[in-house]
Every structure is written in structure tokens, then in C-alpha cells.
Design a protein around this motif. Sequence first.
Motif, PDB file in Angstrom:
ATOM      1  N   ALA A   1      66.665  38.272  67.505  1.00  0.00           N
ATOM      2  CA  ALA A   1      65.439  37.625  67.002  1.00  0.00           C
ATOM      3  C   ALA A   1      64.222  38.233  67.673  1.00  0.00           C
ATOM      4  O   ALA A   1      63.190  38.460  67.041  1.00  0.00           O
ATOM      5  CB  ALA A   1      65.492  36.125  67.248  1.00  0.00           C
ATOM      6  N   ALA A   2      64.332  38.559  68.964  1.00  0.00           N
ATOM      7  CA  ALA A   2      63.203  39.169  69.671  1.00  0.00           C
ATOM      8  C   ALA A   2      62.956  40.577  69.166  1.00  0.00           C
ATOM      9  O   ALA A   2      61.798  41.004  69.009  1.00  0.00           O
ATOM     10  CB  ALA A   2      63.476  39.191  71.182  1.00  0.00           C
ATOM     11  N   LYS A   3      64.039  41.319  68.882  1.00  0.00           N
ATOM     12  CA  LYS A   3      63.887  42.668  68.345  1.00  0.00           C
ATOM     13  C   LYS A   3      63.227  42.632  66.968  1.00  0.00           C
ATOM     14  O   LYS A   3      62.373  43.449  66.657  1.00  0.00           O
ATOM     15  CB  LYS A   3      65.251  43.368  68.270  1.00  0.00           C
ATOM     16  CG  LYS A   3      65.782  43.817  69.576  1.00  0.00           C
ATOM     17  CD  LYS A   3      67.107  44.518  69.366  1.00  0.00           C
ATOM     18  CE  LYS A   3      67.723  44.888  70.705  1.00  0.00           C
ATOM     19  NZ  LYS A   3      69.014  45.527  70.550  1.00  0.00           N
ATOM     20  N   ILE A   4      63.654  41.701  66.140  1.00  0.00           N
ATOM     21  CA  ILE A   4      63.075  41.574  64.785  1.00  0.00           C
ATOM     22  C   ILE A   4      61.612  41.181  64.887  1.00  0.00           C
ATOM     23  O   ILE A   4      60.755  41.739  64.196  1.00  0.00           O
ATOM     24  CB  ILE A   4      63.888  40.557  63.946  1.00  0.00           C
ATOM     25  CG1 ILE A   4      65.276  41.093  63.664  1.00  0.00           C
ATOM     26  CG2 ILE A   4      63.157  40.240  62.640  1.00  0.00           C
ATOM     27  CD1 ILE A   4      66.196  40.116  62.982  1.00  0.00           C
ATOM     28  N   SER A   5      61.319  40.252  65.787  1.00  0.00           N
ATOM     29  CA  SER A   5      59.937  39.825  65.977  1.00  0.00           C
ATOM     30  C   SER A   5      59.077  40.970  66.493  1.00  0.00           C
ATOM     31  O   SER A   5      57.952  41.176  66.036  1.00  0.00           O
ATOM     32  CB  SER A   5      59.902  38.656  66.949  1.00  0.00           C
ATOM     33  OG  SER A   5      58.563  38.285  67.229  1.00  0.00           O
ATOM     34  N   ASN A   6      59.607  41.750  67.439  1.00  0.00           N
ATOM     35  CA  ASN A   6      58.866  42.897  67.957  1.00  0.00           C
ATOM     36  C   ASN A   6      58.673  43.955  66.877  1.00  0.00           C
ATOM     37  O   ASN A   6      57.621  44.600  66.794  1.00  0.00           O
ATOM     38  CB  ASN A   6      59.592  43.512  69.168  1.00  0.00           C
ATOM     39  CG  ASN A   6      59.466  42.650  70.417  1.00  0.00           C
ATOM     40  OD1 ASN A   6      58.533  41.844  70.509  1.00  0.00           O
ATOM     41  ND2 ASN A   6      60.388  42.813  71.347  1.00  0.00           N
ATOM     42  N   ALA A   7      59.684  44.147  66.021  1.00  0.00           N
ATOM     43  CA  ALA A   7      59.589  45.140  64.947  1.00  0.00           C
ATOM     44  C   ALA A   7      58.537  44.713  63.920  1.00  0.00           C
ATOM     45  O   ALA A   7      57.753  45.544  63.439  1.00  0.00           O
ATOM     46  CB  ALA A   7      60.947  45.316  64.293  1.00  0.00           C
TER      47      ALA A   7
ATOM     48  N   ARG B   1      53.135  45.360  61.729  1.00  0.00           N
ATOM     49  CA  ARG B   1      51.803  44.800  61.429  1.00  0.00           C
ATOM     50  C   ARG B   1      50.719  45.593  62.159  1.00  0.00           C
ATOM     51  O   ARG B   1      49.669  45.860  61.601  1.00  0.00           O
ATOM     52  CB  ARG B   1      51.728  43.336  61.835  1.00  0.00           C
ATOM     53  CG  ARG B   1      52.425  42.425  60.893  1.00  0.00           C
ATOM     54  CD  ARG B   1      52.196  40.980  61.284  1.00  0.00           C
ATOM     55  NE  ARG B   1      52.958  40.094  60.419  1.00  0.00           N
ATOM     56  CZ  ARG B   1      53.186  38.832  60.680  1.00  0.00           C
ATOM     57  NH1 ARG B   1      52.722  38.291  61.789  1.00  0.00           N
ATOM     58  NH2 ARG B   1      53.883  38.103  59.851  1.00  0.00           N
ATOM     59  N   ARG B   2      50.983  45.952  63.425  1.00  0.00           N
ATOM     60  CA  ARG B   2      49.995  46.702  64.190  1.00  0.00           C
ATOM     61  C   ARG B   2      49.786  48.080  63.577  1.00  0.00           C
ATOM     62  O   ARG B   2      48.670  48.565  63.477  1.00  0.00           O
ATOM     63  CB  ARG B   2      50.459  46.819  65.643  1.00  0.00           C
ATOM     64  CG  ARG B   2      49.410  47.372  66.580  1.00  0.00           C
ATOM     65  CD  ARG B   2      49.923  47.486  68.011  1.00  0.00           C
ATOM     66  NE  ARG B   2      51.111  48.302  68.168  1.00  0.00           N
ATOM     67  CZ  ARG B   2      51.131  49.661  68.121  1.00  0.00           C
ATOM     68  NH1 ARG B   2      50.032  50.306  67.914  1.00  0.00           N
ATOM     69  NH2 ARG B   2      52.258  50.311  68.283  1.00  0.00           N
ATOM     70  N   GLN B   3      50.848  48.694  63.113  1.00  0.00           N
ATOM     71  CA  GLN B   3      50.734  50.022  62.511  1.00  0.00           C
ATOM     72  C   GLN B   3      50.058  49.957  61.135  1.00  0.00           C
ATOM     73  O   GLN B   3      49.339  50.877  60.756  1.00  0.00           O
ATOM     74  CB  GLN B   3      52.117  50.664  62.383  1.00  0.00           C
ATOM     75  CG  GLN B   3      52.705  51.109  63.683  1.00  0.00           C
ATOM     76  CD  GLN B   3      54.106  51.673  63.503  1.00  0.00           C
ATOM     77  OE1 GLN B   3      54.685  51.596  62.424  1.00  0.00           O
ATOM     78  NE2 GLN B   3      54.651  52.222  64.583  1.00  0.00           N
TER      79      GLN B   3
ATOM     80  N   ARG C   1      45.574  47.870  55.909  1.00  0.00           N
ATOM     81  CA  ARG C   1      45.162  46.579  55.343  1.00  0.00           C
ATOM     82  C   ARG C   1      43.652  46.437  55.374  1.00  0.00           C
ATOM     83  O   ARG C   1      43.045  45.924  54.445  1.00  0.00           O
ATOM     84  CB  ARG C   1      45.822  45.422  56.098  1.00  0.00           C
ATOM     85  CG  ARG C   1      47.277  45.253  55.742  1.00  0.00           C
ATOM     86  CD  ARG C   1      47.809  44.009  56.320  1.00  0.00           C
ATOM     87  NE  ARG C   1      47.589  44.065  57.776  1.00  0.00           N
ATOM     88  CZ  ARG C   1      48.218  43.333  58.656  1.00  0.00           C
ATOM     89  NH1 ARG C   1      49.085  42.457  58.265  1.00  0.00           N
ATOM     90  NH2 ARG C   1      47.969  43.440  59.944  1.00  0.00           N
ATOM     91  N   ARG C   2      43.039  46.895  56.457  1.00  0.00           N
ATOM     92  CA  ARG C   2      41.575  46.854  56.536  1.00  0.00           C
ATOM     93  C   ARG C   2      40.960  47.739  55.466  1.00  0.00           C
ATOM     94  O   ARG C   2      39.984  47.354  54.821  1.00  0.00           O
ATOM     95  CB  ARG C   2      41.106  47.283  57.926  1.00  0.00           C
ATOM     96  CG  ARG C   2      41.375  46.269  58.981  1.00  0.00           C
ATOM     97  CD  ARG C   2      40.869  46.717  60.319  1.00  0.00           C
ATOM     98  NE  ARG C   2      41.224  45.750  61.342  1.00  0.00           N
ATOM     99  CZ  ARG C   2      41.275  46.028  62.621  1.00  0.00           C
ATOM    100  NH1 ARG C   2      40.977  47.241  63.054  1.00  0.00           N
ATOM    101  NH2 ARG C   2      41.617  45.087  63.481  1.00  0.00           N
ATOM    102  N   LEU C   3      41.526  48.915  55.264  1.00  0.00           N
ATOM    103  CA  LEU C   3      41.011  49.829  54.240  1.00  0.00           C
ATOM    104  C   LEU C   3      41.135  49.210  52.843  1.00  0.00           C
ATOM    105  O   LEU C   3      40.205  49.267  52.037  1.00  0.00           O
ATOM    106  CB  LEU C   3      41.750  51.168  54.302  1.00  0.00           C
ATOM    107  CG  LEU C   3      41.330  52.205  53.267  1.00  0.00           C
ATOM    108  CD1 LEU C   3      39.882  52.627  53.511  1.00  0.00           C
ATOM    109  CD2 LEU C   3      42.265  53.398  53.278  1.00  0.00           C
ATOM    110  N   VAL C   4      42.262  48.595  52.557  1.00  0.00           N
ATOM    111  CA  VAL C   4      42.465  47.939  51.252  1.00  0.00           C
ATOM    112  C   VAL C   4      41.485  46.786  51.092  1.00  0.00           C
ATOM    113  O   VAL C   4      40.900  46.587  50.014  1.00  0.00           O
ATOM    114  CB  VAL C   4      43.937  47.474  51.103  1.00  0.00           C
ATOM    115  CG1 VAL C   4      44.099  46.560  49.900  1.00  0.00           C
ATOM    116  CG2 VAL C   4      44.859  48.665  50.979  1.00  0.00           C
ATOM    117  N   GLY C   5      41.252  46.024  52.143  1.00  0.00           N
ATOM    118  CA  GLY C   5      40.289  44.919  52.078  1.00  0.00           C
ATOM    119  C   GLY C   5      38.873  45.427  51.820  1.00  0.00           C
ATOM    120  O   GLY C   5      38.128  44.841  51.026  1.00  0.00           O
ATOM    121  N   ILE C   6      38.503  46.521  52.507  1.00  0.00           N
ATOM    122  CA  ILE C   6      37.163  47.100  52.290  1.00  0.00           C
ATOM    123  C   ILE C   6      37.035  47.622  50.868  1.00  0.00           C
ATOM    124  O   ILE C   6      36.014  47.395  50.194  1.00  0.00           O
ATOM    125  CB  ILE C   6      36.897  48.203  53.345  1.00  0.00           C
ATOM    126  CG1 ILE C   6      36.726  47.571  54.732  1.00  0.00           C
ATOM    127  CG2 ILE C   6      35.664  49.018  52.974  1.00  0.00           C
ATOM    128  CD1 ILE C   6      36.674  48.593  55.868  1.00  0.00           C
TER     129      ILE C   6
END
Length: 191
Positions: free
Chosen positions: A7-13, A18-20, A25-30
Amino acid sequence: MSSDDDAAKISNAIDEERRQNRPYRRLVGILFGVAILALVSLFLRGIVRTLDRLPSASVEEHHGAADVRALRACADDLEKLELQIRKSASALFAQSVANEANMPDWRTIALPFEVERLNISARCGLDADGQENPAVRDLALASSEIEALLRAYALLYDRHRDDGAKRSREARHALDRALKTLESKPEEGRR
């Protein structure tokens, strides 16, 4: 612990993914915001252009020479209108006045004519002050005289309803009585 580790590995992944993907996502929002702003500006521009094309309530200024064909069309329209007014008035005055309650009101008959006169005047620019073209001045004079003609017929018709219709009925009744009297008498003068 293996389930907690998984569960921790999945959460970290998921967090790493999301970080990558955050810049994308910011570009799509803009891009979405820019697209919405572009659509709104196009709609507003279309509305403004449509409103700019609509005629205003003020009289348009005429620059340059008047179009002769347009003035002839205006003159023809005013001539037809004047003829229609006279025909309607003559038909109205010629109606039988047997029943005063059935007599139409001149104002209801004259209203479409007045609206038509106003449309012609507005279309031809006859309401503008200080016209330099003599044809336009004469057309404006004709338009105002047609308006005066409508008022004159209104006065005549009111007078006709008040006095003329009663006189016409009395004349018709007197003629009917005279004809009945003459029909009942033997013909004198034939021998």
C-alpha cells in the motif's frame, strides 16, 4: 507488513506520478482557460458587431449626392400610399350608413397608413433637417402633406359620422316612403 508495504509503494507511486504529471496538468489548465477566454471574446465581438450594424434611433447623416433611383422609389411609394388613402377614404364615405354602430373608426383604418408613411420617411431620410437636395425637400413636404391628409380625413369622417350619416339615413327613409307612396297610387297622366 507486506500489505502495508504494498500500500505504501502504491501510494508512493501515485504521488510520484502526480508530481511528474503536475506540469502537464497545469499546461492543460492554462490551455483550457485560454480557449474559454478566446470563445468568450469571439461571442462578445459578434454581439458588438451585430449591435453596431443595427440602425440607431437618430437620423443618419447623408453625405454626398442622393441616389436618384432611391428617391424615385420613395416618390413612387409616397404616391401609392396617397392613392391608397384616397381610395380607402372614398370607400369608407360611400358605405351605407344604415347602422351607425357598424360604422368603422377612421383611426383604425388610418393607423397602417401612418405607419407606412413613417417607414417611408425613415427609409428615405426625409426627417432630416436642412436638406440641400430639392427632390428630398419636396418628398419631405409630400410626406408631411400626406400626414395632413390623414388628419383632414379624420376630421371629415368624424363630422360625417356626427351629422352626415344621420342626414343620409333620413334622406334614404324619406325616399323609401316617397317610392312606396308613388307605387300605391294609380298612375295618373296616362290616358
